[in-house]
Design an enzyme around this catalytic site. Structure first.
Site, PDB file in Angstrom:
ATOM      1  N   HIS A  25       0.843  -1.203   0.000  1.00  0.00           N
ATOM      2  CA  HIS A  25       0.000   0.000   0.000  1.00  0.00           C
ATOM      3  C   HIS A  25       0.879   1.254   0.000  1.00  0.00           C
ATOM      4  CE1 HIS A  25      -3.562   2.450   1.216  1.00  0.00           C
ATOM      5  NE2 HIS A  25      -2.619   3.186   1.787  1.00  0.00           N
ATOM      6  N   GLU A  26       1.814   1.299   0.939  1.00  0.00           N
ATOM      7  CA  GLU A  26       2.685   2.474   1.029  1.00  0.00           C
ATOM      8  C   GLU A  26       3.632   2.561  -0.160  1.00  0.00           C
ATOM      9  OE1 GLU A  26       2.144   4.782   3.162  1.00  0.00           O
ATOM     10  OE2 GLU A  26       0.598   3.596   4.176  1.00  0.00           O
ATOM     11  N   HIS A  29       2.004   4.554  -2.850  1.00  0.00           N
ATOM     12  CA  HIS A  29       2.195   5.996  -2.637  1.00  0.00           C
ATOM     13  C   HIS A  29       3.614   6.419  -3.026  1.00  0.00           C
ATOM     14  CE1 HIS A  29      -1.635   6.469  -0.675  1.00  0.00           C
ATOM     15  NE2 HIS A  29      -1.313   5.740   0.377  1.00  0.00           N
TER      16      HIS A  29
END
Length: 377
Positions: A25-26, A29
């Site tokens: 998920h990170e 980003h």
């Protein structure tokens, strides 16, 4: 006989589920930010004091926190939770300021924020596509091979040979669609559309309820119609079709999640069914004990829910940022810093309250309150 996977296996399974999903998920980003020239100062898996880490050539500190319940990427200039320009940001040299998150156009900031949840969906779709390649797609036609005597289907007048076309207003294409719809709706009244000898008919039925206990002692209240299918059919799936099927399955899981939340909100299901990190850890351990297939499917399920939850329009979450970006796009100017600050404070308090509530729910599901009441009594 109740089989307990044990605390060590449960902790290991929880780390194997949450750690990689938070990292990916990170990473979504991070990669989107890097694509647009934003410098990342920290990439953390877990919160709290750093346990281990290193700094790469770009100056990004990669680290592990002692509390493995989340993670974050901190971009250059991201000096407040709302990612709003601040005096510290304005004081940066022009070259450094150009590499900060706030300096980027609105559409780039939106892509960077959305990249995390999107990555979770992509991971789940790839896993589900892999299952489709390995096992095929469920294609058993929605034709009743049998009707259980005394069941809701029997009471509604359904007969062997009937082809279910829709249930509760939702189109049915395979027999599994019937089971998936009924499973989440015990004791609900539904309309069933079906074909009988070429004639389109409709009946009203009340989905039955069945209480089941799994091998770990967990008790579930599920819905059932009391119908049987013929021989299960699985259609072979090619490489190019598999991602499409994976996306369709992911969309179906999101719809089921929304249905479940709607039932809790309207009181048709108990709020005690909401689970938090402790329940996820328990289920992770149980699925790992059941084998790699069940465990990997759980990873896909949690990845979808992680992406879905993060897209909710709640300040602090990615969806909250996207909501304010949408307002900014419509107004053609950013939301006032004071409004953003109070909104994010409120969102943070709401998330903390929810985490406390689901943790208390988890402890209740484990029997803690019942045991305490017994000791006091």
């Amino acid at each position: 006989m109740i089989e307990n996977p044990g605390i060590l296996l449960t902790v290991l399974a929880f780390v194997l589920v949450i750690g990689p999903l938070v990292f990916l998920h990170e990473l979504g980003h991070y990669l989107a930010g890097r694509w647009f020239g934003v410098k990342a100062e920290e990439f953390s898996i877990g919160f709290g004091r750093e346990v281990a880490g290193f700094t790469d050539r770009r100056g990004t500190r990669w680290k592990f926190g002692w509390l493995p319940l989340g993670g974050y990427v901190r971009f250059a200039g991201d000096m407040n939770p709302a990612s709003q320009p601040s005096p510290e940001w304005l004081a940066l040299p022009a070259r450094e300021r150009a590499q900060t998150f706030q300096a980027k156009p609105l559409w780039q900031r939106a892509i960077i924020v959305a990249a995390g949840p999107v990555t979770n969906f992509v991971v789940a779709i790839l896993i589900l596509a892999g299952f489709a390649l390995a096992y095929g797609a469920p294609s058993t036609p929605p034709i009743l091979d049998g009707v259980v005597a005394g069941s809701p289907a029997s009471a509604a007048g359904l007969q062997p040979g009937d082809r279910i076309v829709a249930i509760g207003g939702r189109t049915v294409s395979t027999f599994s669609d019937i089971a998936e719809y009924a499973l989440l709706r015990p004791k609900e009244a539904v309309q069933i559309d079906f074909d009988r000898a070429g004639e389109r008919l409709q009946v009203d039925a009340v989905i039955g309820e069945r209480v089941e206990k799994d091998r770990f002692g967990n008790i579930f209240r599920i819905g059932m119609l009391g119908v049987r299918s013929g021989t299960p059919v699985f259609e072979p799936v090619g490489v190019f079709r598999a991602p499409l099927l994976g996306a369709q399955q992911a969309a179906g899981i999101v719809r089921t999640t929304i249905d479940g939340l709607g039932q809790i909100i309207t009181g048709r299901r108990s709020v005690s069914e909401l689970g938090g990190p402790l329940r996820i850890a328990q289920v992770s351990g149980e699925r790992l004990a059941m084998g790699p297939t069940q465990f990997v499917f759980l990873i896909a399920l949690i990845s979808i829910n992680l992406g879905f939850i993060n897209l909710l329009p709640v300040p602090v979450l990615d969806g909250g940022h996207l909501m304010f970006y949408a307002v900014e796009a419509i107004r053609r100017r950013p939301v006032e810093p004071q409004v953003m600050e109070w909104a994010f404070r409120g969102g943070f308090i709401a998330i903390l309250a929810l985490m406390l509530f689901v943790t208390l729910n988890d402890l209740g599901a484990f029997g803690l309150w019942r045991n305490l009441a017994g000791l006091i009594g």
